[in-house]
Design an enzyme around this catalytic site. Structure first.
Site, short mmCIF file in Angstrom:
data_model
loop_
_atom_site.label_atom_id
_atom_site.label_comp_id
_atom_site.label_asym_id
_atom_site.label_seq_id
_atom_site.Cartn_x
_atom_site.Cartn_y
_atom_site.Cartn_z
N ARG A 18 86.71 89.12 69.97
CA ARG A 18 87.85 89.97 70.31
C ARG A 18 88.59 90.52 69.09
O ARG A 18 89.42 91.41 69.22
CB ARG A 18 88.82 89.21 71.23
CG ARG A 18 88.35 89.23 72.68
CD ARG A 18 89.44 88.72 73.58
NE ARG A 18 89.51 87.27 73.57
CZ ARG A 18 90.61 86.57 73.89
NH1 ARG A 18 91.72 87.21 74.22
NH2 ARG A 18 90.60 85.26 73.87
N THR A 93 81.75 73.06 71.70
CA THR A 93 82.56 72.28 70.75
C THR A 93 81.99 70.88 70.51
O THR A 93 82.08 70.35 69.41
CB THR A 93 84.01 72.17 71.25
OG1 THR A 93 84.01 71.71 72.60
CG2 THR A 93 84.72 73.53 71.21
N ASN A 245 92.82 84.90 68.64
CA ASN A 245 91.62 85.47 69.23
C ASN A 245 91.57 86.99 69.12
O ASN A 245 90.52 87.58 69.23
CB ASN A 245 91.52 85.09 70.71
CG ASN A 245 91.32 83.59 70.88
OD1 ASN A 245 90.33 83.04 70.40
ND2 ASN A 245 92.27 82.93 71.50
N GLY A 453 112.73 116.67 21.77
CA GLY A 453 112.07 116.87 23.07
C GLY A 453 110.80 117.68 22.93
O GLY A 453 110.70 118.57 22.08
C1 UD1 Z 1 88.50 74.57 73.70
C2 UD1 Z 1 88.60 73.34 74.57
C3 UD1 Z 1 89.76 73.52 75.55
C4 UD1 Z 1 91.04 73.79 74.79
C5 UD1 Z 1 90.86 74.97 73.85
C6 UD1 Z 1 92.07 75.13 72.99
C7 UD1 Z 1 86.34 72.53 74.76
C8 UD1 Z 1 85.14 72.43 75.61
N1 UD1 Z 1 87.37 73.16 75.26
O1 UD1 Z 1 88.27 75.68 74.53
O2 UD1 Z 1 89.89 72.36 76.32
O3 UD1 Z 1 92.09 74.04 75.70
O4 UD1 Z 1 89.72 74.76 73.01
O5 UD1 Z 1 91.95 76.34 72.28
O6 UD1 Z 1 86.35 72.03 73.66
N2 UD1 Z 1 83.49 76.41 68.12
C9 UD1 Z 1 82.42 76.09 67.33
N3 UD1 Z 1 81.19 75.99 67.88
C10 UD1 Z 1 80.99 76.19 69.21
C11 UD1 Z 1 82.07 76.52 70.02
C12 UD1 Z 1 83.32 76.61 69.45
O7 UD1 Z 1 82.56 75.89 66.12
O8 UD1 Z 1 79.83 76.08 69.63
C13 UD1 Z 1 84.80 76.48 67.50
C14 UD1 Z 1 85.45 77.84 67.64
O9 UD1 Z 1 85.14 78.67 66.53
C15 UD1 Z 1 86.92 77.49 67.68
C16 UD1 Z 1 86.93 76.12 68.34
O10 UD1 Z 1 85.64 75.59 68.19
O11 UD1 Z 1 87.44 77.36 66.38
C17 UD1 Z 1 87.31 76.17 69.81
O12 UD1 Z 1 86.41 77.03 70.46
P1 UD1 Z 1 86.91 78.03 71.59
O13 UD1 Z 1 85.73 78.72 72.16
O14 UD1 Z 1 88.03 78.83 71.10
O15 UD1 Z 1 87.53 76.97 72.61
P2 UD1 Z 1 87.27 76.85 74.14
O16 UD1 Z 1 85.87 76.41 74.37
O17 UD1 Z 1 87.74 78.08 74.76
#
Ligand code: UD1
Ligand code: CA
Length: 497
Positions: A18, A93, A245, A453
């Site tokens: 985004r 994550t 984001n 000047g």
């Molecule tokens: C995650 C949490 C959610 C929480 C939210 C807060 C999980 C499953 N969910 O949501 O409960 O409310 O964060 O913002 O954890 N990232 C990686 N690798 C991946 C996926 C993500 O490094 O495979 C990193 C992203 O770059 C980011 C962070 O992890 O910095 C969180 O990822 P994001 O997709 O924003 O979080 P959600 O899954 O939406």
């Protein structure tokens, strides 16, 4: 009970679609510093044993940028231990944390792991210390989650609590029932947990959910199943856990951060005309932290931008819309509106009681003494102006040493560059340089001398006398010269064929 060593994981593999940027999200800047830099800053304040950044999208760019982010220029200790773990592809994550665990393997699982997000820049160290303490509050440690209540919790993981209030698990928004979506306490993405407990839970994660991802948040139910009292450390300041984001969210957090900095300065007595129109930024070129140190009774008008390290002495006034970077403004100096000062690495300094601007430009190595006057459209670079020297209008001083009380006329310049090398100009005390002079360096203007000047000075001038170097003025009589007249237009006749 002894405190286990702290290891910090920073999740930074996500794409940040985004932002619609060519660059990885965690390198987008807030107050002149990459988002990831802010996270590494707060990590450093916790004195961790090791920090592991999990990279994926734009990994090469992110890892390269980290060298600057944790440089001594950014205030980091040389021994700051930062490692990288690649996560390719990004399967969630939980998968991200799995990739980081080998980087902690040499410690044999004795540490406490703090999980941070590279796109959450405003978390404060005290908040994380409290979370870490919560994870260690029971013997052997437990899982502690940083949570917050949001008026609009949509999109976040919700904290599930039992009848007695104890945490039971986290359900992701996409997997949540309507009743669960009504819960306003959300997981911030930040947790603390002993590595010894974390490792076996990670091994048991599955991707059997709405997004087909390995959710780190699934370890909460595992901890509960193992009989551990999971702690939710709920804070009230949502900005501390707000992620970036989109450009709009980045701007929102930038403003929040700037307001916080403005508030701290006003707390110290600095008079800000409008805290909503104040900026203090890191210098992205050097990594130098945004740092503004003000004496008593400093007044800063609206729209000013301070970059890197800036000192402003007691009673000094900064006019509206000035950009000031890496500079020292002494007590009582007045910087008029729209002045641009950038000392870069060399620094720039303005002496006590000096007047600068409006529309002046001070570049690296500009050093102004006491009560120096620099007026509109005057540029000063790598030059020293001794006490009381004045250059009030439309002038350039580069690589010059200007003595006390020198008056440097409108439109005059030092020709300091011969196309290959730079040379110095010395203007001794009390010299008076007329308007529109060119001082071709290297050259010295003798003390107390006057330069007429319009002179182009290519040789040193003697002290105390008038030097003129230009064509003599002559006047031609009407018989010698007449102003050209327009030739009268004749009617054109069509060409004969
Ligand atoms: C995650 C949490 C959610 C929480 C939210 C807060 C999980 C499953 N969910 O949501 O409960 O409310 O964060 O913002 O954890 N990232 C990686 N690798 C991946 C996926 C993500 O490094 O495979 C990193 C992203 O770059 C980011 C962070 O992890 O910095 C969180 O990822 P994001 O997709 O924003 O979080 P959600 O899954 O939406
Ligand atoms: Ca997501």
């Amino acid at each position: 009970m002894s405190t286990p060593p702290l290891d910090i994981l920073v999740m930074a593999a996500g794409k940040g679609t985004r932002m619609k940027s060519r660059h990885p999200k965690v390198l987008q800047r807030l107050a002149g510093r990459a988002l990831l830099g802010h996270v590494l800053d707060v990590a450093a304040q916790l004195a961790p044993r090791r920090v592991v950044a999990i990279t994926g999208h734009g990994a090469i760019e992110v890892e390269a940028a980290c060298a600057g982010l944790v440089s001594p220029g950014a205030g980091f200790d040389q021994n700051f231990d930062l490692k990288f773990a690649r996560q390719e592809p990004q399967l969630g994550t939980g998968h991200a944390v799995q990739q980081a665990m080998p980087a902690l393997a040499e410690f044999g699982g004795d540490g406490l792991v703090l999980v941070l997000s590279g796109d959450v820049p405003l978390t404060q160290a005290d908040t994380l210390r409290a979370l870490v303490a919560a994870a260690q509050a029971v013997p052997g440690g437990t899982l502690a989650l940083l949570t917050v209540r949001l008026p609009d919790p949509a999109g976040y993981g919700r904290i599930l609590r039992g009848a007695n209030g104890a945490v039971q698990g986290i359900v992701e928004h996409k997997d949540a029932s309507a009743a669960q979506r009504a819960i306003d306490e959300i997981y911030s993405g930040i947790m603390a947990v002993p590595a010894r407990l974390l490792a076996p839970w990670l091994a048991r994660l599955t991707c059997d959910n709405a997004q087909g991802e390995y959710y780190l948040t699934d370890i909460v139910a595992m901890a509960v199943h193992d009989g551990l009292p999971v702690v939710a450390h709920c804070i009230t300041d949502a900005q501390q856990v707000a992620g970036v984001n989109s450009p709009a969210q980045l701007a929102e957090l930038e403003r929040a951060h700037q307001l916080r900095q403005a508030g701290a300065l006003m707390e110290q007595g600095v008079r800000l005309a409008d805290p909503a129109r104040f900026e203090l930024r890191a210098d992205a070129r050097s990594g130098q932290r945004g740092q503004l140190v003000c004496g008593q009774d400093v007044e800063i008008d609206l729209g000013c931008i301070f970059t890197g390290s800036v000192e402003v002495g007691a009673g000094a006034q900064i006019g509206a819309y000035c950009c000031i970077a890496n500079a020292r403004i002494a007590e009582g100096a007045v910087i008029h509106p729209f002045t641009h000062i950038d000392g870069e690495q060399a620094g720039a300094s303005v002496g006590p009681g000096a007047l600068v601007g409006p529309f002046a430009r001070l570049r690296p190595g500009a050093q102004l003494g006491r009560e120096v006057h620099i007026g509109n459209f005057v540029e000063v670079k790598n030059s020293t102006l001794a006490d009381g020297a004045k250059a009030n209008h439309l002038a350039y001083l580069g690589d010059a040493s200007v003595g006390e009380r020198v008056n440097y006329g409108a439109g005059s310049i030092t020709a300091n560059y011969d196309g290959a090398n730079k040379h110095r100009t010395v203007i001794e005390a009390d010299a008076h340089i007329g308007s529109n002079c060119v001082l071709v360096a290297p050259v010295t203007i003798g003390a107390g001398g006057t330069v007429g000047g319009g002179s182009t000075i290519t040789k040193d001038t003697p002290a105390g006398v008038l030097t003129v170097a230009r064509g003599k003025q002559t006047s031609l009589s009407a018989s010698q010269w007449q102003r050209p007249r327009k030739t009268p237009k004749t009617l054109e006749t069509p060409a004969q064929s």
